[in-house]
Design a protein around this motif. Structure first.
Motif, PDB file in Angstrom:
ATOM      1  N   THR A   1     -10.452  -5.510   1.600  1.00  0.00           N
ATOM      2  CA  THR A   1      -9.655  -6.096   2.675  1.00  0.00           C
ATOM      3  C   THR A   1     -10.628  -6.751   3.644  1.00  0.00           C
ATOM      4  OG1 THR A   1      -7.993  -4.349   2.466  1.00  0.00           O
ATOM      5  CG2 THR A   1      -7.961  -5.648   4.484  1.00  0.00           C
TER       6      THR A   1
ATOM      7  N   PRO B   1      -6.717  -0.947   0.931  1.00  0.00           N
ATOM      8  CA  PRO B   1      -7.603  -1.329  -0.164  1.00  0.00           C
ATOM      9  C   PRO B   1      -9.010  -1.660   0.300  1.00  0.00           C
ATOM     10  CG  PRO B   1      -5.481  -2.415  -0.397  1.00  0.00           C
ATOM     11  CD  PRO B   1      -5.480  -1.764   0.958  1.00  0.00           C
ATOM     12  N   ALA B   2      -9.994  -1.269  -0.516  1.00  0.00           N
ATOM     13  CA  ALA B   2     -11.394  -1.512  -0.179  1.00  0.00           C
ATOM     14  C   ALA B   2     -11.655  -2.989   0.084  1.00  0.00           C
ATOM     15  CB  ALA B   2     -12.290  -0.996  -1.296  1.00  0.00           C
TER      16      ALA B   2
ATOM     17  N   ASN C   1     -15.512   4.566   4.086  1.00  0.00           N
ATOM     18  CA  ASN C   1     -15.714   4.320   2.651  1.00  0.00           C
ATOM     19  C   ASN C   1     -17.074   3.712   2.317  1.00  0.00           C
ATOM     20  OD1 ASN C   1     -15.344   1.686   3.566  1.00  0.00           O
ATOM     21  ND2 ASN C   1     -13.802   1.151   2.051  1.00  0.00           N
TER      22      ASN C   1
ATOM     23  N   ILE D   1       0.862  -1.169   0.000  1.00  0.00           N
ATOM     24  CA  ILE D   1       0.000   0.000   0.000  1.00  0.00           C
ATOM     25  C   ILE D   1       0.903   1.224   0.000  1.00  0.00           C
ATOM     26  CG2 ILE D   1      -1.820   1.203   1.239  1.00  0.00           C
ATOM     27  CD1 ILE D   1      -2.480  -1.465   2.555  1.00  0.00           C
TER      28      ILE D   1
ATOM     29  N   SER E   1      -3.209   4.340   2.355  1.00  0.00           N
ATOM     30  CA  SER E   1      -4.472   3.808   1.841  1.00  0.00           C
ATOM     31  C   SER E   1      -4.581   2.315   2.100  1.00  0.00           C
ATOM     32  CB  SER E   1      -4.568   4.075   0.335  1.00  0.00           C
ATOM     33  OG  SER E   1      -5.784   3.588  -0.186  1.00  0.00           O
TER      34      SER E   1
ATOM     35  N   ASN F   1     -11.181   3.292  -1.192  1.00  0.00           N
ATOM     36  CA  ASN F   1     -10.355   2.694  -0.156  1.00  0.00           C
ATOM     37  C   ASN F   1     -10.573   3.455   1.144  1.00  0.00           C
ATOM     38  OD1 ASN F   1      -9.221   0.994  -2.106  1.00  0.00           O
ATOM     39  ND2 ASN F   1      -7.562   2.428  -2.544  1.00  0.00           N
ATOM     40  N   ASN F   2     -10.036   2.916   2.225  1.00  0.00           N
ATOM     41  CA  ASN F   2      -9.966   3.666   3.477  1.00  0.00           C
ATOM     42  C   ASN F   2      -8.628   4.407   3.496  1.00  0.00           C
ATOM     43  OD1 ASN F   2     -12.379   3.005   5.094  1.00  0.00           O
ATOM     44  ND2 ASN F   2     -11.632   0.918   4.883  1.00  0.00           N
ATOM     45  N   GLU F   3      -8.681   5.732   3.480  1.00  0.00           N
ATOM     46  CA  GLU F   3      -7.465   6.529   3.458  1.00  0.00           C
ATOM     47  C   GLU F   3      -7.182   7.142   4.828  1.00  0.00           C
ATOM     48  OE1 GLU F   3      -7.083   9.284   0.243  1.00  0.00           O
ATOM     49  OE2 GLU F   3      -7.938   7.901  -1.245  1.00  0.00           O
TER      50      GLU F   3
ATOM     51  N   GLN G   1     -13.784  -2.174   6.959  1.00  0.00           N
ATOM     52  CA  GLN G   1     -14.291  -0.981   6.272  1.00  0.00           C
ATOM     53  C   GLN G   1     -15.074  -0.094   7.206  1.00  0.00           C
ATOM     54  OE1 GLN G   1     -17.680  -0.626   6.579  1.00  0.00           O
ATOM     55  NE2 GLN G   1     -18.697  -1.844   5.064  1.00  0.00           N
TER      56      GLN G   1
END
Length: 412
Positions: free
Chosen positions: A58, A55-56, A375, A11, A53, A390-392, A88
């Motif tokens: 995950t 990843p969405a 997200n 990431i 970031s 994504n979760n940032e 998430q």
């Protein structure tokens, strides 16, 4: 569909924290809060200092499949149901001083009806600057083995789901337990360090959301899932300050109630303040203590991407020095206009955080804050249209110090 498991996959991270020296004898009440406005108020443009970031896609390893009530059509490129429990929906954060953060996954897939297979969970994440990864290093499911919840739950094993509560705010206590704010009641929930509910849910007198099981045919006076979106712990360690996301019926449009809860007495004190939104259609995302009288509050509109107009962090002062009946607000950061002179994250000289829901803020030092987005997996696509967000995780240096009480960022 590609499945990204925790700890796998690189990431991109570029994260550097500034740590300016604290002024000698600073107690957070030196008059800086006198500059109250909805504009700069003494704060200039804030600067991005770090970005990461997750990843969405995950998922918690070995977890149950989920999302069976979302249909089978792709949503922003991801087709439900999902192979596990998504990591998430970060709707609350508590900083730990070992480089990790407890982040609260909210009620699941958007509402009570479709989230019965989403297990409520506190995730633990760690930005690893040396390896260039954000790792999910653990977490715990929330449950009610002692049967503290007096109404029926979704699961017989009493693991809590997004059909039971909509958890949105979190405070970690010195003893390792958690106080969590819910939106369905709204309720305050007290969990052990291992995620077990310790007490009966605490109601907010005179306020009920449509999801509250005790309405008994009555009329709700708070909007759906508009309960405790933000919550902070007072410097005295004795009080919690939960902030509603929606306006209680009969209150002026666009005003939100901020209540005081006494942890020793396990009761609301009766002290209450009003937070006035910039526009009635806005929402708050999170809040955290700055000092005895001030908090940071995220305020946002409901738009994303290029349509987003309001994603701001305000300094909210309970003292109401302009005597308008609401807490005073000073903008400290516009998250749609952050300077990025170093091009962190591969973005341009202006960085935007254009997500529909930004629901996490912590203070790292007197001039630096960190924020995370929710997200709404897989529904939000604020960064790239048609692609699930994504979760940032970002860090932001303010243009000048907050003048915070050091306890506000050294103990969380």
């Amino acid at each position: 569909m590609r499945k990204t498991m925790i700890g796998l996959g690189a990431i991109a991270v570029a994260l550097s924290l500034s740590a300016p020296a604290l002024a000698d004898g600073h107690d957070g009440h030196d008059g800086q809060a006198d500059h109250q406005s909805h504009g700069g108020g003494g704060f200039g443009r804030a600067t991005l200092t770090g970005w990461a970031s997750l990843p969405a896609q995950t998922y918690v390893p070995g977890s149950e499949p989920s999302g069976f009530k979302l249909g089978t059509a792709p949503i922003n490129g991801i087709t439900p149901p999902f192979p596990g429990q998504p990591v998430q929906g970060f709707s609350g954060v508590a900083r730990r001083h070992d480089g990790t953060y407890d982040v609260l996954s909210d009620n699941g897939f958007g509402n009570k009806a479709n989230s019965g297979d989403f297990l409520l969970r506190i995730q633990r994440v760690k930005p690893d600057l040396r390896s260039g990864e954000v790792k999910v290093v653990g977490g715990l499911n929330l449950s009610d083995p002692a049967k503290r919840v007096p109404f029926p739950l979704t699961r017989a094993d009493r693991k809590l789901t997004g059909a039971d509560f909509d958890v949105e705010s979190i405070v970690r206590q010195p003893d390792g337990t958690y106080w969590i704010g819910d939106e369905f009641g709204p309720w305050l929930l007290h969990f052990s360090a291992s995620g077990s509910l310790l007490e009966k849910p605490v109601t907010l007198p005179g306020v009920q959301a449509p999801e509250n099981p005790y309405l008994n045919g009555g009329t709700a006076n708070l909007g759906s899932s508009k309960g405790f979106e933000g919550m902070a712990r007072g410097l005295d360690g004795r009080h919690l300050y939960p902030l509603l996301e929606g306006t209680v019926a009969g209150d002026p449009a666009g005003t939100l109630r901020l209540n005081e809860f006494d942890l020793r007495d396990r009761a609301y004190t009766g002290r209450r303040w009003a937070y006035k939104l910039d526009a009635p259609g806005n929402s708050i995302g999170d809040m955290i203590t700055v000092d005895r009288d001030r908090f940071l509050v995220i305020e946002r509109d409901n738009e994303q991407g290029t349509a987003a107009r309001t994603k701001r962090v305000y300094l909210a002062d309970l003292r109401d020095r302009d005597r308008d009946g609401a807490v005073d607000k000073t903008q400290v950061a516009d998250l749609l206009d952050l300077a990025n002179p170093r091009g962190i994250g591969g973005f341009g000289s202006t960085f935007t955080f254009p997500f529909q829901t930004i629901e996490d803020v912590v203070i790292l030092d007197d001039s630096t804050i960190a924020l995370l987005n929710d997200n709404n997996f897989p529904n939000s696509a604020g960064r790239t249209p048609g692609t699930a967000d994504n979760n940032e995780f970002i860090t932001v240096r303010l243009s000048r110090p907050l003048g915070a009480d050091p306890r506000a960022y050294r103990r969380y």
